[in-house]
Design a protein around this motif. Structure first.
Motif, PDB file in Angstrom:
ATOM      1  N   MET A   1      28.709  30.875  24.122  1.00 55.88           N
ATOM      2  CA  MET A   1      28.605  32.096  24.925  1.00 55.88           C
ATOM      3  C   MET A   1      28.214  31.778  26.372  1.00 55.88           C
ATOM      4  SD  MET A   1      26.349  35.539  24.226  1.00 55.88           S
ATOM      5  CE  MET A   1      24.778  34.735  24.431  1.00 55.88           C
ATOM      6  N   ILE A   2      27.272  30.845  26.545  1.00 50.00           N
ATOM      7  CA  ILE A   2      26.846  30.460  27.888  1.00 50.00           C
ATOM      8  C   ILE A   2      28.018  29.870  28.658  1.00 50.00           C
ATOM      9  CG2 ILE A   2      25.289  29.008  29.224  1.00 50.00           C
ATOM     10  CD1 ILE A   2      23.913  31.296  27.791  1.00 50.00           C
ATOM     11  N   ARG A   3      28.815  29.063  27.968  1.00 48.72           N
ATOM     12  CA  ARG A   3      29.978  28.460  28.615  1.00 48.72           C
ATOM     13  C   ARG A   3      30.961  29.534  29.065  1.00 48.72           C
ATOM     14  NH1 ARG A   3      34.084  24.078  25.788  1.00 48.72           N
ATOM     15  NH2 ARG A   3      35.429  23.748  27.624  1.00 48.72           N
ATOM     16  N   TYR A   4      31.147  30.540  28.225  1.00 50.86           N
ATOM     17  CA  TYR A   4      32.051  31.651  28.560  1.00 50.86           C
ATOM     18  C   TYR A   4      31.583  32.371  29.821  1.00 50.86           C
ATOM     19  CZ  TYR A   4      34.203  36.283  28.078  1.00 50.86           C
ATOM     20  OH  TYR A   4      34.869  37.463  28.312  1.00 50.86           O
ATOM     21  N   ILE A   5      30.271  32.655  29.902  1.00 51.16           N
ATOM     22  CA  ILE A   5      29.721  33.351  31.066  1.00 51.16           C
ATOM     23  C   ILE A   5      29.868  32.508  32.324  1.00 51.16           C
ATOM     24  CG2 ILE A   5      27.617  34.322  32.075  1.00 51.16           C
ATOM     25  CD1 ILE A   5      26.710  35.037  29.258  1.00 51.16           C
ATOM     26  N   ILE A   6      29.579  31.200  32.202  1.00 47.52           N
ATOM     27  CA  ILE A   6      29.681  30.311  33.368  1.00 47.52           C
ATOM     28  C   ILE A   6      31.116  30.236  33.863  1.00 47.52           C
ATOM     29  CG2 ILE A   6      29.446  27.920  34.130  1.00 47.52           C
ATOM     30  CD1 ILE A   6      27.027  27.674  32.280  1.00 47.52           C
ATOM     31  N   GLN A   7      32.066  30.147  32.942  1.00 42.64           N
ATOM     32  CA  GLN A   7      33.479  30.091  33.333  1.00 42.64           C
ATOM     33  C   GLN A   7      33.887  31.345  34.084  1.00 42.64           C
ATOM     34  OE1 GLN A   7      35.469  29.414  29.607  1.00 42.64           O
ATOM     35  NE2 GLN A   7      35.383  27.188  29.805  1.00 42.64           N
ATOM     36  N   ARG A   8      33.477  32.505  33.579  1.00 40.21           N
ATOM     37  CA  ARG A   8      33.833  33.763  34.232  1.00 40.21           C
ATOM     38  C   ARG A   8      33.170  33.874  35.604  1.00 40.21           C
ATOM     39  NH1 ARG A   8      36.812  33.160  30.859  1.00 40.21           N
ATOM     40  NH2 ARG A   8      37.737  34.636  29.392  1.00 40.21           N
ATOM     41  N   PHE A   9      31.920  33.392  35.708  1.00 36.80           N
ATOM     42  CA  PHE A   9      31.206  33.467  36.985  1.00 36.80           C
ATOM     43  C   PHE A   9      31.858  32.555  38.020  1.00 36.80           C
ATOM     44  CE2 PHE A   9      27.733  32.258  39.874  1.00 36.80           C
ATOM     45  CZ  PHE A   9      27.345  33.522  40.294  1.00 36.80           C
ATOM     46  N   ILE A  10      32.238  31.359  37.613  1.00 38.89           N
ATOM     47  CA  ILE A  10      32.915  30.434  38.532  1.00 38.89           C
ATOM     48  C   ILE A  10      34.258  31.024  38.963  1.00 38.89           C
ATOM     49  CG2 ILE A  10      34.004  28.166  38.726  1.00 38.89           C
ATOM     50  CD1 ILE A  10      31.806  27.086  36.906  1.00 38.89           C
ATOM     51  N   GLY A  11      34.978  31.617  38.023  1.00 38.70           N
ATOM     52  CA  GLY A  11      36.249  32.261  38.371  1.00 38.70           C
ATOM     53  C   GLY A  11      36.067  33.375  39.382  1.00 38.70           C
ATOM     54  N   MET A  12      34.974  34.149  39.236  1.00 39.57           N
ATOM     55  CA  MET A  12      34.687  35.228  40.170  1.00 39.57           C
ATOM     56  C   MET A  12      34.433  34.682  41.573  1.00 39.57           C
ATOM     57  SD  MET A  12      31.661  38.116  39.875  1.00 39.57           S
ATOM     58  CE  MET A  12      30.357  36.886  40.047  1.00 39.57           C
ATOM     59  N   ILE A  13      33.699  33.589  41.674  1.00 42.08           N
ATOM     60  CA  ILE A  13      33.410  32.992  42.982  1.00 42.08           C
ATOM     61  C   ILE A  13      34.693  32.478  43.628  1.00 42.08           C
ATOM     62  CG2 ILE A  13      32.230  31.080  44.128  1.00 42.08           C
ATOM     63  CD1 ILE A  13      29.989  31.366  42.112  1.00 42.08           C
ATOM     64  N   ILE A  14      35.568  31.848  42.845  1.00 41.84           N
ATOM     65  CA  ILE A  14      36.827  31.326  43.382  1.00 41.84           C
ATOM     66  C   ILE A  14      37.702  32.461  43.911  1.00 41.84           C
ATOM     67  CG2 ILE A  14      38.976  30.160  42.772  1.00 41.84           C
ATOM     68  CD1 ILE A  14      37.358  28.466  40.804  1.00 41.84           C
ATOM     69  N   VAL A  15      37.780  33.543  43.154  1.00 41.19           N
ATOM     70  CA  VAL A  15      38.592  34.687  43.583  1.00 41.19           C
ATOM     71  C   VAL A  15      38.065  35.269  44.885  1.00 41.19           C
ATOM     72  CG1 VAL A  15      39.270  37.051  43.003  1.00 41.19           C
ATOM     73  CG2 VAL A  15      39.423  35.259  41.282  1.00 41.19           C
ATOM     74  N   MET A  16      36.741  35.426  44.993  1.00 41.12           N
ATOM     75  CA  MET A  16      36.173  35.980  46.217  1.00 41.12           C
ATOM     76  C   MET A  16      36.395  35.048  47.403  1.00 41.12           C
ATOM     77  SD  MET A  16      35.159  38.976  45.936  1.00 41.12           S
ATOM     78  CE  MET A  16      34.595  38.976  47.624  1.00 41.12           C
TER      79      MET A  16
END
Length: 313
Positions: A1-16
């Motif tokens: 679950m932690i890995r899933y959250i980290i992946q989504r957070f990194i993706g959000m930063i890249i998109v921004m």
């Protein structure tokens, strides 16, 4: 679950990061001098030079980008040329109408779409199912601003049930302000309900024929419990996705509706900024809307953890 959250957070930063870069490039590749466009044809060369220095346009492009990113990291979206105030302050002052308009619109859309979509899937092939599908296609083809004008003419001008436009006076109560949002919220909500309805119906049809639904019925559970607890819970992933996307679209798509109903929201501010060539406001609004879009998608990804245990693993 932690890995899933980290992946989504990194993706959000890249998109921004990509959004910030694109917004920066758009202004710089626009034909003509942005400072000259903002000041208009009557501006002197001295005025243009001063504005270019104020906006940092006289620096090398790389330095402009570094300064721009650093400015954003400090929470500074720039200074509005015509409003003579920080862009972030201008946006925050006009956030309330847009926020409540979006909130009421998505509530209306869900109240209309979810029950009808669930029942249409349950009664697949019936007259109700066909009527719901037809109405959804019809609602999806209606421009929200046209529907808003029709509602305004019928329920505000002719019968006087609702205010014609505006957001109430300076001393208006919260209830009065929300009453002014009734017609625009219904116009946006009705149009937005079409997509949610179709996704709800399609998602429910995918799960109603599964084995666990037949097993629940074989155990003697009442039909309402089978539909709402077993089928709907497993159909929520695509439904939550389309609701999140609809919220993001409503935030960015309220521009025309706010203009039609003269609501002092972010949409109306953006229209005024475009007409005035106030690039700092346009840039700031684009970044804020994009950030909200990304945050909503991130929140939907987090909701997946609650509705589908498989995502955690």
């Amino acid at each position: 679950m932690i890995r899933y959250i980290i992946q989504r957070f990194i993706g959000m930063i890249i998109v921004m990061f990509l959004v910030v870069t694109i917004v920066f490039v758009i202004v710089r590749v626009t034909p003509g001098d942005p400072a000259a466009v903002m000041l208009g044809p009557e501006a002197t060369q001295a005025d243009i030079t001063d504005l270019r220095a104020q906006l940092g346009l006289d620096q090398p492009l790389v330095m402009q980008y570094i300064y721009y990113v650093g400015q954003l990291m400090r929470g500074d979206l720039g200074q509005s040329i015509f409003l003579n105030q920080p862009v972030l302050s201008a946006l925050s002052e006009r956030a309330e109408p847009t926020f409540f308009l979006t909130l009421f619109s998505i509530i209306i859309a869900c109240v209309i779409a979810l029950p009808i979509g669930i029942y249409a899937a349950y009664r697949r092939g019936s007259f109700i199912d066909q009527a719901a599908t037809t109405l959804a296609m019809f609602a999806a083809s209606i421009p929200s601003f046209w529907l808003g004008l029709i509602l305004m003419q019928a329920f505000a001008v002719r019968y006087g049930f609702f205010p014609v436009s505006g957001y109430g006076g300076p001393d208006a109560s919260f209830t009065d302000r929300m009453w002014h949002l009734s017609l625009p919220a219904f116009a946006l909500g009705l149009v937005s309900s079409a997509l949610i309805l179709r996704f709800t119906r399609a998602s429910m049809l995918d799960v109603l024929g599964d084995d666990y639904v037949r097993t629940a019925r074989a155990k003697g559970l009442i039909e309402r419990k089978v539909i709402l607890k077993h089928a709907l819970k497993n159909a929520l992933i695509p439904i939550l996705t389309v609701i999140g996307l609809t919220v993001a679209v409503l935030i960015s798509g309220a521009v025309v509706t706010e203009t039609v109903f003269s609501l002092p929201g972010i949409g109306n501010l953006v229209v005024s900024a475009v007409l005035r060539r106030d690039y700092p406001v346009i840039q700031g609004a684009l970044l804020v809307i994009a950030a909200l879009y990304v945050l909503i998608n991130f929140a939907i990804d987090m909701l997946y953890l609650l509705v589908d245990p498989r995502v955690r693993y």
